[in-house]
Design an enzyme around this catalytic site. Structure first.
Site, PDB file in Angstrom:
ATOM      1  N   GLY A 250       0.812  -1.211   0.000  1.00  0.00           N
ATOM      2  CA  GLY A 250       0.000   0.000   0.000  1.00  0.00           C
ATOM      3  C   GLY A 250       0.845   1.260   0.000  1.00  0.00           C
ATOM      4  CG  ASP A 251       3.416   1.854   3.181  1.00  0.00           C
ATOM      5  OD1 ASP A 251       2.310   2.310   3.492  1.00  0.00           O
ATOM      6  OD2 ASP A 251       4.106   1.147   3.948  1.00  0.00           O
TER       7      ASP A 251
END
Length: 318
Positions: A250-251
């Site tokens: 997600g990052d």
């Protein structure tokens, strides 16, 4: 000068690769372990730096060996650490990550010194000079870090700096009205399906546009991602990869979306770039298996995304 400032957690990740999660009170043996730099905002910041974006971190570590090591790692990655605070009242944050076959991960976190970031640590001039302020949702959970994050968002808004906020599960669970109170209206909201469901109360994620943000991106893991903006909807499937570890995916996606925003790409092309950075990350272990610009170009070419690969090649040649 940092074009993008990333505000949020700076941690050490302790990864344990196991065959299955133990039952309560049970025990399993890990086949492999890794200790590496991590933290949601930190990962996004490093990902941007590797893509050639001048980036800086706003966060807090302990005044301890881990904190000093993380600061040095940022410097090696080309990240501006002038806004990284150190506090002796608590230890540097860390996360124990249990990775099972297929790359799924279960996380146990201690936020430590991250929570001690203070409004006094926010350099208003530096924030006002940036093009983008990225804020991790975890930074909006606890004081005094929450007040620091809110101050940075307010300064950015006043200076016309684009504000990007990544939701987190604990923040989304507080509900739409509480999130509106803490965050206000932002340029871009990044969220996953569970978080978007909590915030919308339904599966109609488009209703978040105009309420929380101008543009909303929803991360759907192996299914891909979708974006909404003022009546416009775009959706892209995830790239086909052999997933090794989804830690930090997600990052990585966040970094791809921010990078796409700096390039003024369309919603659809932004999703392609976000999915590509996240997909590359999942092919290796740990949150920092992140591509540089050349590696991202190769990843895209190998998956017939030649138009975007060509665009990035022209940027590389500048």
């Amino acid at each position: 000068m940092a074009r993008v400032l990333c505000l949020g957690d700076v941690n050490v990740d302790i990864l344990l690769y196991i065959d299955s999660l133990p039952p309560l009170g049970g025990e399993v043996l890990a086949s492999k372990s890794t200790v590496a730099p991590g933290g949601a905002a930190a990962n996004t910041c490093v990902a941007l730096s590797r893509l050639g974006v001048d980036s800086g971190i706003i966060g807090c570590v302990g005044d301890d060996a881990l904190g000093w090591a993380l600061a040095e790692d940022f410097r090696r990655e080309g990240v501006d650490t002038s806004l990284l605070a150190k506090r002796g009242e608590d230890s540097t944050g860390f996360v124990v990550i249990l990775v099972t076959p297929g790359g799924e991960r279960t996380m146990l976190s201690y936020r430590g010194a991250n929570r001690l970031l203070s409004p006094d640590d926010i350099d208003e001039e530096a924030v006002g000079r940036a093009e983008v302020l990225f804020v991790s949702g975890y930074a909006l959970l606890e004081e005094t870090q929450r007040s620091a994050a809110i101050k940075a968002i307010e300064v950015a808004r006043e200076g016309g700096v684009r504000v990007v906020v990544d939701m987190c599960y604990s923040l989304a669970k507080l509900g739409l009205e509480e999130v509106k109170r803490r965050v206000g209206f932002v340029d871009v909201l990044l969220t996953n399906e569970d978080e978007a469901r909590f915030l919308s109360g339904t599966g109609d994620y488009e209703k978040l546009v105009g309420v929380l943000a101008e543009t909303v991106y929803v991360k759907m893991g192996g299914k891909g991602s979708v974006a909404y903006r003022d009546g416009e909807i775009a959706e892209k499937p995830a790239f086909k990869i052999d997933a090794v570890d989804t830690t930090g995916a997600g990052d990585a996606f966040n970094a791809g979306i921010i990078f796409a925003g700096l390039l003024r790409l369309s919603l659809e092309d932004s999703l392609t770039l976000g999915n590509a950075v996240a997909g590359y990350k999942c092919t290796g272990r740990g949150a920092r298996h992140l591509p540089n610009l050349e590696e991202l170009i190769i990843f895209l070419r190998n998956r017939d995304e030649n138009r975007i690969a060509l665009l990035l090649s022209k940027i590389r040649e500048r």
